[in-house]
Each structure stands twice: as structure tokens, then as C-alpha cells.
Design an enzyme around this catalytic site. Sequence first.
Site, mmCIF file in Angstrom:
data_model
loop_
_atom_site.group_PDB
_atom_site.id
_atom_site.type_symbol
_atom_site.label_atom_id
_atom_site.label_comp_id
_atom_site.label_asym_id
_atom_site.label_seq_id
_atom_site.Cartn_x
_atom_site.Cartn_y
_atom_site.Cartn_z
ATOM 1 N N LYS A 35 4.028 106.096 89.898
ATOM 2 C CA LYS A 35 3.460 106.556 91.108
ATOM 3 C C LYS A 35 2.588 107.811 91.237
ATOM 4 C CE LYS A 35 5.377 102.964 93.426
ATOM 5 N NZ LYS A 35 4.550 101.953 94.070
ATOM 6 N N TYR A 46 9.599 105.217 86.757
ATOM 7 C CA TYR A 46 9.104 104.784 87.902
ATOM 8 C C TYR A 46 7.959 105.821 88.610
ATOM 9 C CZ TYR A 46 9.100 103.803 93.094
ATOM 10 O OH TYR A 46 8.606 103.432 94.427
#
Length: 244
Positions: A154, A150
Site C-alpha cells: 500500500k 500488505y
Amino acid sequence: MSRLEGRTAVITGGATGIGFASAKRFVEEGAFVFLFSRTRSRLDEAAAKLGPHARAVAGSINEIADLDRLFETVRAERGRVDILLANAAISEPTPLGQIAPEQFDRVFGANVKGLLLTVQGALPLMGEGGSIILTGSSASVKAFPNFSLYAATKAAVRSFARSWTPELADRGIRVNVLSPGGTRTEKALELMGDEGIEALRGATPIGRVADSDEIGAVAAFLASRDSRFMAGSEVFADGGIAQI
């Protein structure tokens, strides 16, 4: 307040959490908002709460046909996009050594490819004064165990904002990143439970996690002319967790 009076916003992942809180704030400040998400029942419920200045369109950011339908609806009903909040994302916390190839494809597909397709779909409807807000995360700069996949997505989102800022400057379109820290949302509770949220609270210098409305307020600032000299920036609304 009417900082967004007459403006048209599109919010992906807009049915719950930060997306819905941002939509609520945008409507309060005068915008008409299109909510886009996969779950029709939640979308309809969200749009009903927001009232006549919101419209729900169901679909996936990974499907070109769905995005085309979204932006054709916007074109037909409003003619333009003034604000795009590319907020839809997924997270599948997994320790290194157990990340499967298909899991990589899912998370990067939604958080990076899907975001790219969303922005490209909106661009033909955007012009001078447009604001693109990409939802980042404090996880892109601060390590959280099991969130490496994740976090990498980002970091890519942050890179997009840097690259796209000079590309869109001639069109008068700004791109910025809004990076929350720990925020009490349905999704966060599903992923981490009360124990995980409590751990985030303890790690946050101001001693608590955010309410979604607090992140929505920052999104409204980035959407408005109050932030008109900001481009290519990353705004951390994280209670200091990635700053100290």
C-alpha cells in the site's frame, strides 16, 4: 444526487465490501459501472443487486488477457472509462520471519503489479476529466503487527499516485488514493474475526470501525468533479486511526 450522471466507471474487486459499496454509490449518483472480480457467482449477484446500470466481467487483475477482455467490453458497450477504482487486493497476515517468497510474489503481484496492469489497461479509454482512484490503506503509515507485507504494497500504491499525477496531468486525468481504516467487510472478518475487528474499533479514535458505505461515499467524492482540484492526494477515511 447525480454527480456522476452519464459517466462510466470500472471497479476491480467490485463484487463485495468496499468495491461493491462504491459501485452502489456510483450507480445511485448516475454512473454505469463495470464490476471486475474473479468469482463469477458473487459478481453476478452483485450486478443483479445494482440493476441495469451495472455489468459484471469475471477475471483476474494478474492476467493481461482478462484485463484486455474487460476493457474491450467497456470499449464496445460504453466507449470510454471516466472513473477507475483500482480496489482489488489481497492480504495474508504473517509475522516477519515466516514470510515465504511465494507469498511475497502473491501479495505484491496482486496489490502492486495487478494494480499497475489495471491502470495501464484503462488508460487508452480515459481522457479529460478522468479520475483514477487507488485503494490504499492506513496500514501504509501506521504499523499493525503481522501486516508488514500488505503495508508495503500500500505504500507502493501511494507512491504510484505521486508519480502518475504529473505523467497524466497533460491528459486531464487525476490520480488519488483512498485509504480506509478498519472497515467491517466480509474479507476483514475472514482475516481477523470478530476479535480483530473489535481490537480495531478500540484503536480507532472515533470509537468504531467504518461501514463499507462510508468508504464508498468518499470514493464517489473522488470520482466526481467536486474533487476536481485534487490530484496526487491521499484521503484517509480511517476514523483517525492513522492520524492521532
